[in-house]
Design a protein around this motif. Structure first.
Motif, PDB file in Angstrom:
ATOM      1  N   ALA A  49     109.834  87.770 109.555  1.00  0.00           N
ATOM      2  CA  ALA A  49     109.756  88.569 108.371  1.00  0.00           C
ATOM      3  C   ALA A  49     108.819  89.629 108.865  1.00  0.00           C
ATOM      4  O   ALA A  49     108.199  90.511 107.694  1.00  0.00           O
ATOM      5  CB  ALA A  49     109.266  87.968 107.126  1.00  0.00           C
ATOM      6  N   LEU A  50     108.323  90.035 109.928  1.00  0.00           N
ATOM      7  CA  LEU A  50     107.417  90.709 110.288  1.00  0.00           C
ATOM      8  C   LEU A  50     107.959  92.217 110.326  1.00  0.00           C
ATOM      9  O   LEU A  50     108.872  92.575 110.647  1.00  0.00           O
ATOM     10  CB  LEU A  50     106.932  90.559 111.675  1.00  0.00           C
ATOM     11  N   THR A  51     107.012  93.191 109.923  1.00  0.00           N
ATOM     12  CA  THR A  51     107.514  94.725 109.780  1.00  0.00           C
ATOM     13  C   THR A  51     107.135  94.890 111.608  1.00  0.00           C
ATOM     14  O   THR A  51     106.518  94.299 112.186  1.00  0.00           O
ATOM     15  CB  THR A  51     106.520  95.568 109.039  1.00  0.00           C
ATOM     16  N   THR A  52     107.380  96.166 111.941  1.00  0.00           N
ATOM     17  CA  THR A  52     107.510  96.899 113.223  1.00  0.00           C
ATOM     18  C   THR A  52     105.978  96.745 113.428  1.00  0.00           C
ATOM     19  O   THR A  52     105.647  96.322 114.576  1.00  0.00           O
ATOM     20  CB  THR A  52     108.215  98.043 113.138  1.00  0.00           C
ATOM     21  N   ASP A  53     105.244  97.298 112.603  1.00  0.00           N
ATOM     22  CA  ASP A  53     103.885  97.351 112.739  1.00  0.00           C
ATOM     23  C   ASP A  53     103.112  95.940 113.081  1.00  0.00           C
ATOM     24  O   ASP A  53     102.110  95.807 114.010  1.00  0.00           O
ATOM     25  CB  ASP A  53     102.954  98.203 111.733  1.00  0.00           C
ATOM     26  N   GLU A  54     103.458  94.983 112.111  1.00  0.00           N
ATOM     27  CA  GLU A  54     102.909  93.688 112.488  1.00  0.00           C
ATOM     28  C   GLU A  54     103.511  93.197 113.746  1.00  0.00           C
ATOM     29  O   GLU A  54     102.546  92.383 114.415  1.00  0.00           O
ATOM     30  CB  GLU A  54     103.613  92.807 111.302  1.00  0.00           C
ATOM     31  N   LYS A  55     104.818  93.375 114.122  1.00  0.00           N
ATOM     32  CA  LYS A  55     104.991  93.042 115.334  1.00  0.00           C
ATOM     33  C   LYS A  55     104.139  93.584 116.785  1.00  0.00           C
ATOM     34  O   LYS A  55     103.814  92.956 117.374  1.00  0.00           O
ATOM     35  CB  LYS A  55     106.675  93.381 115.699  1.00  0.00           C
ATOM     36  N   ARG A  56     104.202  94.970 116.347  1.00  0.00           N
ATOM     37  CA  ARG A  56     103.298  95.736 117.430  1.00  0.00           C
ATOM     38  C   ARG A  56     101.659  94.673 117.692  1.00  0.00           C
ATOM     39  O   ARG A  56     101.456  94.566 118.852  1.00  0.00           O
ATOM     40  CB  ARG A  56     103.157  97.210 116.967  1.00  0.00           C
ATOM     41  N   GLU A  57     101.039  94.943 116.376  1.00  0.00           N
ATOM     42  CA  GLU A  57      99.922  93.927 116.539  1.00  0.00           C
ATOM     43  C   GLU A  57     100.003  92.477 117.265  1.00  0.00           C
ATOM     44  O   GLU A  57      99.121  92.301 117.843  1.00  0.00           O
ATOM     45  CB  GLU A  57      99.384  93.890 115.137  1.00  0.00           C
ATOM     46  N   ARG A  58     101.071  91.708 116.785  1.00  0.00           N
ATOM     47  CA  ARG A  58     100.993  90.521 117.414  1.00  0.00           C
ATOM     48  C   ARG A  58     101.357  90.498 118.922  1.00  0.00           C
ATOM     49  O   ARG A  58     100.815  89.687 119.688  1.00  0.00           O
ATOM     50  CB  ARG A  58     102.111  89.733 116.638  1.00  0.00           C
ATOM     51  N   LEU A  59     102.204  91.548 119.244  1.00  0.00           N
ATOM     52  CA  LEU A  59     102.290  91.720 120.813  1.00  0.00           C
ATOM     53  C   LEU A  59     101.039  92.021 121.368  1.00  0.00           C
ATOM     54  O   LEU A  59     100.706  91.677 122.433  1.00  0.00           O
ATOM     55  CB  LEU A  59     103.540  92.728 121.194  1.00  0.00           C
ATOM     56  N   ALA A  60     100.437  93.108 120.883  1.00  0.00           N
ATOM     57  CA  ALA A  60      98.986  93.385 121.585  1.00  0.00           C
ATOM     58  C   ALA A  60      97.866  91.970 121.580  1.00  0.00           C
ATOM     59  O   ALA A  60      97.374  91.975 122.127  1.00  0.00           O
ATOM     60  CB  ALA A  60      98.466  94.562 120.561  1.00  0.00           C
ATOM     61  N   ALA A  61      98.074  91.386 120.310  1.00  0.00           N
ATOM     62  CA  ALA A  61      97.253  90.219 120.355  1.00  0.00           C
ATOM     63  C   ALA A  61      97.558  89.167 121.411  1.00  0.00           C
ATOM     64  O   ALA A  61      96.583  88.534 122.098  1.00  0.00           O
ATOM     65  CB  ALA A  61      97.108  89.469 119.024  1.00  0.00           C
ATOM     66  N   LEU A  62      98.757  88.971 121.666  1.00  0.00           N
ATOM     67  CA  LEU A  62      99.299  88.087 122.748  1.00  0.00           C
ATOM     68  C   LEU A  62      98.936  88.557 124.063  1.00  0.00           C
ATOM     69  O   LEU A  62      98.487  87.865 125.158  1.00  0.00           O
ATOM     70  CB  LEU A  62     100.909  87.879 122.655  1.00  0.00           C
ATOM     71  N   ARG A  63      99.075  89.837 124.332  1.00  0.00           N
ATOM     72  CA  ARG A  63      98.623  90.547 125.378  1.00  0.00           C
ATOM     73  C   ARG A  63      97.235  90.091 125.827  1.00  0.00           C
ATOM     74  O   ARG A  63      96.695  89.864 126.964  1.00  0.00           O
ATOM     75  CB  ARG A  63      98.852  92.084 125.447  1.00  0.00           C
ATOM     76  N   GLU A  64      96.339  90.390 124.734  1.00  0.00           N
ATOM     77  CA  GLU A  64      94.919  90.167 124.977  1.00  0.00           C
ATOM     78  C   GLU A  64      94.773  88.637 125.058  1.00  0.00           C
ATOM     79  O   GLU A  64      93.856  88.423 126.098  1.00  0.00           O
ATOM     80  CB  GLU A  64      94.063  90.282 123.408  1.00  0.00           C
ATOM     81  N   GLU A  65      95.508  87.831 124.578  1.00  0.00           N
ATOM     82  CA  GLU A  65      95.457  86.240 125.175  1.00  0.00           C
ATOM     83  C   GLU A  65      95.702  86.166 126.442  1.00  0.00           C
ATOM     84  O   GLU A  65      95.036  85.309 127.016  1.00  0.00           O
ATOM     85  CB  GLU A  65      96.372  85.632 124.172  1.00  0.00           C
ATOM     86  N   ILE A  66      96.553  86.668 126.947  1.00  0.00           N
ATOM     87  CA  ILE A  66      96.990  86.701 128.431  1.00  0.00           C
ATOM     88  C   ILE A  66      95.697  86.948 129.087  1.00  0.00           C
ATOM     89  O   ILE A  66      95.419  86.456 130.156  1.00  0.00           O
ATOM     90  CB  ILE A  66      98.358  87.557 128.667  1.00  0.00           C
ATOM     91  N   GLY A  67      95.078  88.143 128.865  1.00  0.00           N
ATOM     92  CA  GLY A  67      93.936  88.626 129.441  1.00  0.00           C
ATOM     93  C   GLY A  67      93.972  88.942 131.049  1.00  0.00           C
ATOM     94  O   GLY A  67      95.034  89.307 131.405  1.00  0.00           O
ATOM     95  N   ASP A  68      92.906  88.505 131.754  1.00  0.00           N
ATOM     96  CA  ASP A  68      93.119  88.981 133.217  1.00  0.00           C
ATOM     97  C   ASP A  68      93.688  87.534 133.827  1.00  0.00           C
ATOM     98  O   ASP A  68      92.783  86.859 134.461  1.00  0.00           O
ATOM     99  CB  ASP A  68      91.794  89.342 133.615  1.00  0.00           C
TER     100      ASP A  68
END
Ligand code: URA
Ligand code: URA
Length: 239
Positions: A49-68
């Motif tokens: 049910a996510l909007t595109t903006d929410e998807k963008r935010e969650r993808l960015a948060a997942l990228r943060e989680e992966i980190g270095d």
């Protein structure tokens, strides 16, 4: 339905669209019950049910989680992590194997020779790279472009699976054997037998096709990947 009513519905939809809402979570037919854990189903339902903006935010948060990331040995020799690229609201998601030399340098998926062929395929489908989402099973380059090993895939696959569950595209296209076998959890699947048919990946239709690097070596098979792409377009009403 009266044309007034249709006009009303159109206006409501245009209003949603203007507000940046491009998915309406409506279920017409109850999905077949699955053996997945209730927790996972709830997460998938929430992601759907996510909007595109929410998807963008969650993808960015997942990228943060992966980190270095240093979770597996591929981290030792990589230059850049290749997370994924494209439209978080994409209708089609392409999933390859892992970064090659050029991708490792740029931090972007499919930007080398194989990437040029994939880009041409996407364009032939009437789309641009920025309309789709592109990612890989492993996010760091295997040395000398060897196949990613089981432990590397096991460590990394959760990330692409979460990307897919956030984006929830209408179709996933797997490129080559590794992505096919990994996402469908079946090491016996052969690309030549599996391609051209839809499989189910957590409720998302999955179309396996050849890897573009294979097609560079075997250009005579390009038409088969084009046929697979046409099935994808048909499936989502693009043709
Ligand atoms: N091959 C892949 O599988 N992925 C890329 O990103 C580039 C080449
Ligand atoms: N073998 C692979 O691993 N990928 C292809 O696309 C074709 C053959």
């Amino acid at each position: 339905m009266s044309s007034d009513r249709v006009g009303d519905i159109r206006s409501v939809l245009e209003f949603y669209e203007a507000m940046g809402i491009d998915r309406i979570p409506v279920t017409l037919v109850e999905a077949k019950s699955s053996a997945r854990a209730p927790q996972r189903q709830r997460q998938d339902a929430a992601d759907a049910a996510l909007t595109t903006d929410e998807k963008r935010e969650r993808l960015a948060a997942l990228r943060e989680e992966i980190g270095d990331c240093a979770r597996c040995k591929l981290s030792e020799r990589r230059t850049k992590i290749v997370y994924g690229d494209g439209d978080p609201g994409a209708r089609i998601m392409f999933i390859g194997e892992g970064p090659g030399k050029e991708e490792d340098l740029q931090g972007l998926p499919f930007v080398g020779d194989a990437g040029m062929l994939l880009t041409r395929l996407i364009e032939k489908m009437g789309l641009g790279r920025s309309d789709v989402y592109i990612a890989n099973i492993v996010k760091c380059r295997p040395p000398l472009n060897r196949d990613p090993e089981d432990d590397e895939i096991a460590t990394c696959r959760g990330f692409v699976e979460r990307q897919a569950s956030i984006i929830r595209p209408e179709v996933i296209v797997t490129l080559g054997r590794i992505a096919l076998q990994t996402l469908l959890d079946n090491p016996k699947l052969r690309i030549t037998a599996a391609r051209g048919k839809f499989y189910d990946y957590k409720g998302i239709p999955l179309m396996p096709t050849f890897h573009p690097a294979y097609l560079l070596r075997n250009p005579g098979d390009k038409w088969k990947t084009w046929a697979d792409a046409q099935k994808v377009m048909e499936r989502i009403g693009m043709k």
